[in-house]
Design a protein around this motif. Structure first.
Motif, PDB file in Angstrom:
ATOM      1  N   UNK A 145       0.845  -1.181   0.000  1.00 49.07           N
ATOM      2  CA  UNK A 145       0.000   0.000   0.000  1.00 49.07           C
ATOM      3  C   UNK A 145       0.891   1.246   0.000  1.00 49.07           C
ATOM      4  N   UNK A 146       1.303   1.621  -1.185  1.00 51.69           N
ATOM      5  CA  UNK A 146       2.096   2.833  -1.373  1.00 51.69           C
ATOM      6  C   UNK A 146       1.375   3.658  -2.429  1.00 51.69           C
ATOM      7  N   UNK A 147       0.804   4.772  -1.999  1.00 50.53           N
ATOM      8  CA  UNK A 147      -0.027   5.561  -2.905  1.00 50.53           C
ATOM      9  C   UNK A 147       0.822   6.332  -3.920  1.00 50.53           C
ATOM     10  N   UNK A 148       0.256   6.639  -5.087  1.00 50.49           N
ATOM     11  CA  UNK A 148       1.003   7.346  -6.121  1.00 50.49           C
ATOM     12  C   UNK A 148       1.596   8.659  -5.601  1.00 50.49           C
ATOM     13  N   UNK A 149       2.822   8.907  -6.020  1.00 46.11           N
ATOM     14  CA  UNK A 149       3.521  10.158  -5.685  1.00 46.11           C
ATOM     15  C   UNK A 149       3.828  10.298  -4.201  1.00 46.11           C
ATOM     16  N   UNK A 150       3.686   9.209  -3.425  1.00 46.78           N
ATOM     17  CA  UNK A 150       4.103   9.245  -2.022  1.00 46.78           C
ATOM     18  C   UNK A 150       5.310   8.320  -1.858  1.00 46.78           C
ATOM     19  N   UNK A 151       6.273   8.757  -1.073  1.00 47.58           N
ATOM     20  CA  UNK A 151       7.518   7.995  -0.918  1.00 47.58           C
ATOM     21  C   UNK A 151       7.491   7.054   0.276  1.00 47.58           C
ATOM     22  N   UNK A 152       6.566   7.284   1.212  1.00 45.86           N
ATOM     23  CA  UNK A 152       6.483   6.439   2.404  1.00 45.86           C
ATOM     24  C   UNK A 152       5.087   5.861   2.551  1.00 45.86           C
ATOM     25  N   UNK A 181       8.792  -1.179   2.711  1.00 44.97           N
ATOM     26  CA  UNK A 181       8.354  -2.366   1.973  1.00 44.97           C
ATOM     27  C   UNK A 181       9.386  -3.490   2.033  1.00 44.97           C
ATOM     28  N   UNK A 182       9.012  -4.628   1.502  1.00 44.54           N
ATOM     29  CA  UNK A 182       9.922  -5.777   1.495  1.00 44.54           C
ATOM     30  C   UNK A 182      11.133  -5.531   0.598  1.00 44.54           C
ATOM     31  N   UNK A 183      12.175  -6.295   0.857  1.00 46.22           N
ATOM     32  CA  UNK A 183      13.295  -6.378  -0.078  1.00 46.22           C
ATOM     33  C   UNK A 183      12.878  -7.333  -1.194  1.00 46.22           C
ATOM     34  N   UNK A 184      13.078  -6.923  -2.441  1.00 46.13           N
ATOM     35  CA  UNK A 184      12.641  -7.727  -3.592  1.00 46.13           C
ATOM     36  C   UNK A 184      13.863  -8.282  -4.323  1.00 46.13           C
TER      37      UNK A 184
END
Length: 206
Positions: A145-152, A181-184
């Motif tokens: 859940x990371x919204x557009x144009x948000x970094x956190x 977020x997770x490491x990918x």
């Protein structure tokens, strides 16, 4: 209007879990906590749910969705893991890692990376997520859940409820959640490639 479930972080209430999984099975889209940050989740075959996630996050067709699995046995149904990779991935699960791997035929085509035919998988180390997956009996199709144009990422369930009240069906809150977020790690080629450095220690795969 999204339903709001305030669940205990160590002993999530069975009744609340049943209500959340009923919403998922009925085609709903939920927000739930993980060991990295909050995530959007729906059933694997829920086409409308996938479209809603794409719309909320403004994702393109090359985005890797993640199948959040209860355990390694469930994960193994959806991706091909070579003997060489098995040990290193098993050692890092459960944990804050997402692994990109070649998908099996169990994964709907719309979830695959269009060129690579891969999908993300992970096993979270989080009591509430594990309880939810146990009650559901199948993986959750998920995206951070990371919204557009948000970094956190947002860390508070009540804030998510306020901001996404009319675009999701339920918010599961188990207290403050992480913002990383997770490491990918992409294992689809000969050498592992770290696509995103996040909550899991990437050094074990370098």
């Amino acid at each position: 209007m999204a339903k709001y479930f305030d669940v205990h972080p160590d002993n999530p209430q069975p009744r609340a879990l049943r209500q959340v999984t009923d919403i998922i099975r009925a085609g709903g889209l939920i927000v739930y906590p993980t060991d990295s940050c909050f995530a959007l989740g729906c059933r694997v075959g829920n086409k409308e749910g996938i479209d809603r996630i794409r719309e909320i996050r403004r994702l393109d067709s090359h985005h890797h969705f993640t199948l959040v699995c209860k355990d390694f046995a469930q994960l193994g149904q959806f991706v091909h893991i070579s003997n060489a990779l098995f040990r290193s991935i098993k050692a890092a699960t459960p944990g804050s890692y997402t692994f990109i791997l070649p998908a099996t035929k169990e994964v709907p085509r719309r979830l695959l990376h269009p060129r690579k035919q891969t999908v993300g998988v992970r096993i979270p180390d989080h009591v509430v997520t594990q309880a939810l997956l146990t009650e559901l009996g199948e993986p959750l199709l998920s995206s951070t859940l990371l919204l557009p144009e948000e970094t956190e990422a947002m860390t508070q369930g009540w804030e998510i409820k306020e901001r996404l009240d009319h675009v999701v069906d339920a918010v599961v809150d188990a207290g403050e959640c992480g913002a990383v977020p997770t490491t990918v790690i992409d294992f689809s080629q000969d050498q592992p490639e770290i696509l995103r450095r996040g909550a899991g220690d990437p050094s074990r795969f370098e």
